[in-house]
Design an enzyme around this catalytic site. Structure first.
Site, PDB file in Angstrom:
ATOM      1  N   LYS A   1      -0.031   3.599  -2.715  1.00  0.00           N
ATOM      2  CA  LYS A   1      -1.109   4.570  -2.588  1.00  0.00           C
ATOM      3  C   LYS A   1      -0.581   6.007  -2.561  1.00  0.00           C
ATOM      4  O   LYS A   1      -1.344   6.956  -2.808  1.00  0.00           O
ATOM      5  CB  LYS A   1      -1.937   4.291  -1.332  1.00  0.00           C
ATOM      6  CG  LYS A   1      -2.822   3.040  -1.422  1.00  0.00           C
ATOM      7  CD  LYS A   1      -3.651   2.858  -0.154  1.00  0.00           C
ATOM      8  CE  LYS A   1      -4.696   1.748  -0.288  1.00  0.00           C
ATOM      9  NZ  LYS A   1      -4.139   0.395  -0.183  1.00  0.00           N
TER      10      LYS A   1
ATOM     11  N   SER B   1       0.789  -1.239   0.000  1.00  0.00           N
ATOM     12  CA  SER B   1       0.000   0.000   0.000  1.00  0.00           C
ATOM     13  C   SER B   1       0.817   1.283   0.000  1.00  0.00           C
ATOM     14  O   SER B   1       0.246   2.366  -0.053  1.00  0.00           O
ATOM     15  CB  SER B   1      -0.962   0.013   1.189  1.00  0.00           C
ATOM     16  OG  SER B   1      -2.133  -0.712   0.879  1.00  0.00           O
TER      17      SER B   1
ATOM     18  N   SER C   1      -5.866   2.772   4.953  1.00  0.00           N
ATOM     19  CA  SER C   1      -5.344   2.088   3.771  1.00  0.00           C
ATOM     20  C   SER C   1      -6.472   1.391   3.010  1.00  0.00           C
ATOM     21  O   SER C   1      -6.312   0.285   2.491  1.00  0.00           O
ATOM     22  CB  SER C   1      -4.264   1.070   4.167  1.00  0.00           C
ATOM     23  OG  SER C   1      -3.377   0.832   3.110  1.00  0.00           O
TER      24      SER C   1
END
Length: 412
Positions: free
Chosen positions: A118, A115, A173
Site C-alpha cells: 500500500k 499490505s 489498512s
C-alpha cells in the site's frame, strides 16, 4: 504426418489433459479479478503451508550495489554487531537522507509484501487524486475485494472525502478504501498498471504488482529493498508522511453508528502503542502488513540525532507474539548506532554511479529464476497456473489450492 508417441508420453499427456479440464472449472470471476477466492498454497518459504526451499534466489538483483545481491547478512566495515535472534527472511536498514544502505539480509529476495504494498499504492495515487475529491460509494466500487480483506468499514451509498479514505488506507489498512480510491484513479486495472510503472520508475526491480491493496495474488512479490524505496519516496510527500504518522483518527460513521464518526487506531502498533507494543521514540511512521502467505511485513521510518532511517522487515520466522516489531526495534537501534560510523553496503539510488544495477543474467519471473527462488519447478506455476498445450489446444493446469480462507492483515 503423425509422429510416434511412446506409451509413457501418451500417459503423461492424458493425465495433464484430465487435470486441466477438471481444474478449469475453478477459474471464475474472483480469479480473473486478481483476487483468487481461495489463494493457492504458498510456495513462499516460511508461509503457512509453504513447501519450498528456505533459501533466497541464486541470482538476486544487484540494484543498488553488488553486495546487496548476495545472500545472507551484509554489513560494512566498522559496523556494530548485529542484534541476536533476527529471524526475518529479509531486511534492509538505510539512511533515508543519503540513500546509503547500512546493512541488509537478502535485500532483493522477491517475497509477498502483504499490505506494505500500500506504500506503493500511495506513492502512485496520492498525487493523482485531488485532496478535495470525494465519492459516493457504490457496490460496484468494492467489487473484487478478496475474501477476508482488512477493511475500515466503508458503506455503499455514503459519500467519503479523499482524506478520510487515505486515513482508512494507512490506519486500518482498509482494502475497501484502496478500492474506492482506485476507482477515483480510473479503476483497479489502471491503478495496478500505474503502480507497476511507478515501481519501475523508482528502480524497484523486484516488484510485480497484481493487486492494489497487497492482497495475496499468485506471482505478486516485492522485496525489502523495494519496500525501502517506496517508503523513502513516500516521505517526500507531505500527505503521505502525515497519514503514515497518524496514530488515531475519527472515521465517518454509517447506519451502524447512526451517522456518528467512530474512532480508528493505526494497526501499526509501533506507532499507535496498542496491544502491548511500546511506541518507538522518534518514529515517523510507515506501514505494516500480514497475510497467511506473506507472514508479517513491516516498514518504518524514524529520526534521531539528525538522521532519518528507513527499515524494512519481511516475514520473521520465529513464531513469537509481535516478533516483527521486536526485530524492527532491534534493527532501528542498530541502524542509529551504525549511521555515520560504518561503510555502506549499497545505496537506495540504484541509478547512481556507485550502484551496480541489473540481474546476474536472470530476469524476474523466468523459470530459471523462480526455480531457485522457491517458486516451484514450473516458475510461478508453483503458486499460480501454467498453460500446457496438448495437440494444439490450450489447457489450464492449476496447482492445489488452500482449503482455508486467507488471513488478512486487519490486525497488523
Amino acid at each position: 504426418m503423425r509422429l510416434p508417441i511412446s506409451p509413457q508420453v501418451r500417459h503423461a499427456l492424458v493425465a495433464l489433459t484430465a487435470t486441466a479440464v477438471t481444474a478449469g472449472a475453478a477459474v471464475g470471476p474472483a480469479a480473473a479479478s486478481g483476487h483468487p477466492a481461495k489463494p493457492p498454497r504458498s510456495a513462499t518459504p516460511g508461509a503457512p503451508g509453504g513447501e519450498a526451499k528456505r533459501q533466497p534466489p541464486a541470482n538476486m538483483s544487484q540494484a543498488g550495489g553488488a553486495q546487496l545481491g548476495q545472500p545472507g547478512d551484509q554489513v560494512g566495515a566498522g559496523a556494530p554487531a548485529l542484534p541476536p535472534g533476527l529471524s526475518a527472511l529479509s531486511w534492509v536498514v538505510a539512511d533515508a537522507d543519503t540513500g546509503q544502505v547500512l546493512g541488509a539480509k537478502n535485500a532483493h529476495w522477491p517475497l509477498p509484501p502483504a499490505s506494505t504494498l500500500k506504500m506503493l499504492f500511495a506513492d502512485t495515487v496520492l498525487p493523482a487524486v485531488p485532496h478535495d475529491a470525494s465519492r459516493k460509494v457504490s457496490d460496484e466500487d468494492l467489487k473484487g475485494m478478496g475474501d477476508g480483506s482488512s477493511a475500515v468499514g466503508i458503506v455503499p451509498g455514503q459519500t467519503y472525502g479523499a482524506p478520510d479514505l487515505w486515513r482508512g488506507v494507512f490506519l486500518r489498512s482498509g482494502n475497501d478504501a484502496v478500492h474506492v480510491l482506485s476507482v477515483m484513479n480510473g479503476g483497479v486495472e489502471k491503478t495496478v498498471a500505474d503502480m507497476q510503472k511507478k515501481a519501475e520508475g523508482l528502480g524497484a526491480k523486484d516488484t510485480h504488482v497484481l493487486s492494489p491493496d497487497g492482497y495475496d495474488a499468485p506471482g505478486q512479490v516485492s522485496s525489502a529493498y523495494d519496500l525501502a524505496l517506496f517508503l523513502r519516496s513516500g516521505l517526500k510527500n507531505k500527505d503521505f508522511k502525515d497519514y503514515c504518522g497518524t496514530a488515531s483518527a475519527d472515521f465517518p460513521g454509517g447506519p451502524n453508528t447512526k451517522g456518528k464518526p467512530f474512532g480508528i487506531s493505526n494497526t501499526n502498533r509501533m506507532l499507535s502503542g496498542i496491544d502491548g507494543v511500546a511506541k518507538y521514540p522518534g518514529l515517523i511512521g510507515g506501514k505494516n502488513g500480514y497475510t497467511s502467505n506473506a507472514g508479517n511485513t513491516l516498514a518504518e521510518a524514524a529520526q534521531r540525532d539528525g538522521h532519518t532511517l528507513v527499515v524494512t522487515v519481511m516475514n520473521p520466522q520465529e513464531n513469537k507474539h509481535d516478533k516483527v516489531y521486536t526485530e524492527m526495534r532491534q534493527l532501528l537501534d542498530w541502524g542509529f548506532s551504525a549511521v555515520g560510523r560504518t561503510k555502506p553496503v549499497g545505496t537506495l539510488d540504484p541509478a547512481s554511479p556507485a550502484a551496480d544495477p541489473g540481474r546476474s543474467g536472470v530476469e524476474p519471473g523466468t523459470a530459471a529464476d523462480s526455480s531457485d527462488s522457491g517458486m516451484g519447478t514450473l516458475g510461478w506455476a508453483g503458486i499460480g497456473a501454467a498453460v500446457v498445450v496438448v495437440g494444439g489446444a490450450g489447457f489450464l493446469v492449476l496447482s492445489r489450492r488452500r482449503k482455508t480462507k486467507p488471513r488478512s492483515d486487519a490486525v497488523g
